[in-house]
Design a protein around this motif. Structure first.
Motif, PDB file in Angstrom:
ATOM      1  N   SER A 251       0.822  -1.210   0.000  1.00 17.64           N
ATOM      2  CA  SER A 251       0.000   0.000   0.000  1.00 17.64           C
ATOM      3  C   SER A 251       0.858   1.263   0.000  1.00 17.64           C
ATOM      4  N   GLY A 252       0.159   2.400  -0.045  1.00 14.96           N
ATOM      5  CA  GLY A 252       0.802   3.692   0.162  1.00 14.96           C
ATOM      6  C   GLY A 252       0.965   4.521  -1.087  1.00 14.96           C
ATOM      7  N   ASN A 261       5.350  10.191   2.373  1.00 12.11           N
ATOM      8  CA  ASN A 261       5.795   8.897   1.865  1.00 12.11           C
ATOM      9  C   ASN A 261       5.193   7.806   2.743  1.00 12.11           C
ATOM     10  N   THR A 262       4.124   7.200   2.262  1.00 11.91           N
ATOM     11  CA  THR A 262       3.474   6.118   3.000  1.00 11.91           C
ATOM     12  C   THR A 262       3.658   4.766   2.310  1.00 11.91           C
ATOM     13  N   LEU A 263       4.616   4.708   1.371  1.00 12.69           N
ATOM     14  CA  LEU A 263       4.852   3.473   0.621  1.00 12.69           C
ATOM     15  C   LEU A 263       5.346   2.375   1.557  1.00 12.69           C
ATOM     16  N   LYS A 264       4.761   1.192   1.451  1.00 11.19           N
ATOM     17  CA  LYS A 264       5.218   0.125   2.344  1.00 11.19           C
ATOM     18  C   LYS A 264       4.658  -1.239   1.951  1.00 11.19           C
ATOM     19  N   GLU A 266       3.789  -4.350   4.423  1.00 10.57           N
ATOM     20  CA  GLU A 266       3.627  -4.510   5.872  1.00 10.57           C
ATOM     21  C   GLU A 266       3.199  -5.933   6.203  1.00 10.57           C
ATOM     22  N   HIS A 349       8.881   4.183  -6.590  1.00 10.74           N
ATOM     23  CA  HIS A 349       8.561   3.599  -5.293  1.00 10.74           C
ATOM     24  C   HIS A 349       9.745   2.864  -4.672  1.00 10.74           C
TER      25      HIS A 349
END
Length: 379
Positions: A251-252, A261-264, A266, A349
């Motif tokens: 997600s992100g 930057n919420t790319l991850k 998890e 990303h």
């Protein structure tokens, strides 16, 4: 092909015949074009029916764009060779509803019941219990091989009734056959242990179960399909499989000007996995990939045959488990992955830290991520 419960459709066009084919693929949101690209598919014939799987994406520009198909709110992706329709969970059929649970009871993997007698217009309502299972269509003689028809994808079950898939019966002229593809191609494969299901099997159900167990002994591997958007791993291992399933959320987003930057992935790494374990990637908003690389070149696809989900897992509404892909762990060695969205650009990303790894310690993962961030282009 229409994604279950969505307004997205995918139209694929390729030359007739079998073998490798260049396929033009167009993704639409209702009548709006989302993307058009060229992919390489392999077309085979299974019991007289076409079945395809995606091999790679090409850089060639499409010479034409397939027209969008009409959006139908109750329709879902059925795939080539399907004899039924997958409907969004909870949607109503025109006839009776048959409840079937996918279960793991004291080491026994099974559908309960393992078959139903259905009429035209009936709906088979599959309820997924722990662990992860699938409802994947096959043929009587090859129970553990996908035939290009219906495939729910591998889904983690729950103790409640919130993980379900429906199958609308549109053909009662012949039996319909299904299996669970969890840990496919390993000694722990659910199908090879007898986890199969039939619609209108007549007196052939016992033989179908026997065929599944015999196919396990022969060492056959499941074939990934274009509709499931799963790339196959060609690696093999003799390690003992556990069949454990770990869900990884993909997600992100990224906005450099807003410092967001919420790319991850998890979790971002898994310390320990063995051959036969399954990593279930749950794709959320917006559009990402899981592409295999290596430690020294984190943002570059490892080779032409490396695992790659490509840009097929769109989830505009951010719905959990709406779009998934699975990677079956081939061995206990490290495996490295990245998202190739906008690769090579300042907002790429991978170069902004969106990487994932299996069978490594935290310090090793931190070094892998640092290698990825070093690829960020200088503005």
């Amino acid at each position: 092909m229409q994604q279950s419960g969505s307004r997205y459709t995918t139209v694929q066009v390729w030359p007739t015949g079998t073998g490798k084919r260049d396929c033009t693929r167009a993704v639409y949101h209702e009548s709006t074009t989302v993307k058009v690209d060229v992919i390489v598919i392999v077309v085979v014939t299974v019991d007289g029916k076409p079945a395809i799987h995606t091999e790679s994406t090409k850089t060639d520009k499409p010479t034409s764009v397939p027209a969008p198909v009409t959006y139908e709110p109750s329709a879902t992706e059925t795939g080539a060779g399907s004899s039924g329709t997958a409907t969004a969970p909870g949607s109503e059929g025109t006839g009776a509803v048959h409840n079937v649970e996918l279960r793991a009871d004291n080491g026994t993997f099974h559908y309960v019941p393992d078959h139903v007698e259905a009429k035209l217009g009936d709906t088979v309502h599959f309820i997924f219990r722990p662990k992860a299972h699938s409802v994947t269509q096959s043929e009587f003689k090859t129970p553990c091989t996908f035939n290009g028809g219906f495939d729910s994808g591998l889904l983690p079950g729950s103790l409640g009734n919130n993980v379900t898939r429906d199958f609308k019966v549109t053909d009662v002229s012949k039996p319909l056959w299904f299996y669970c593809k969890a840990a496919a191609g390993t000694p722990a494969g659910h199908c090879g242990l007898g986890m199969v299901f039939g619609i209108n099997p007549g007196n052939k159900m016992d033989q179908f179960i026997a065929n599944a167990k015999a196919q396990k002994v022969s060492g056959s591997n499941d074939t990934a399909s274009a509709t499931a958007t799963i790339a196959s791993s060609t690696a093999s291992s003799t390690s003992t499989a556990t069949g454990a399933v770990t869900t990884v959320v993909v997600s992100g987003g990224f906005n450099a000007s807003a410092n967001i930057n919420t790319l991850k992935y998890e979790p971002s790494f898994i310390k320990r996995a063995v051959a036969g374990d399954v990593i279930l990637f749950d794709f959320r908003k917006a559009n990402h990939t899981v592409t295999e690389s290596n430690f020294d070149n984190p943002c570059k696809k490892k080779d032409a045959n490396a695992f790659d989900t490509m840009f097929n897992n769109v989830n505009a509404k951010d719905t959990p488990l709406f779009s998934t892909a699975e990677f079956t762990v081939p061995d206990d060695k490290p495996h490295y992955f990245y998202c190739r969205q906008n690769n090579g650009l300042p907002n790429g990303h991978c170069s902004n830290g969106m990487v994932f790894a299996i069978n490594i310690e935290e310090s090793r993962f931190d070094a892998f991520k640092a290698n990825a961030e070093k690829t960020l282009p200088v503005a």
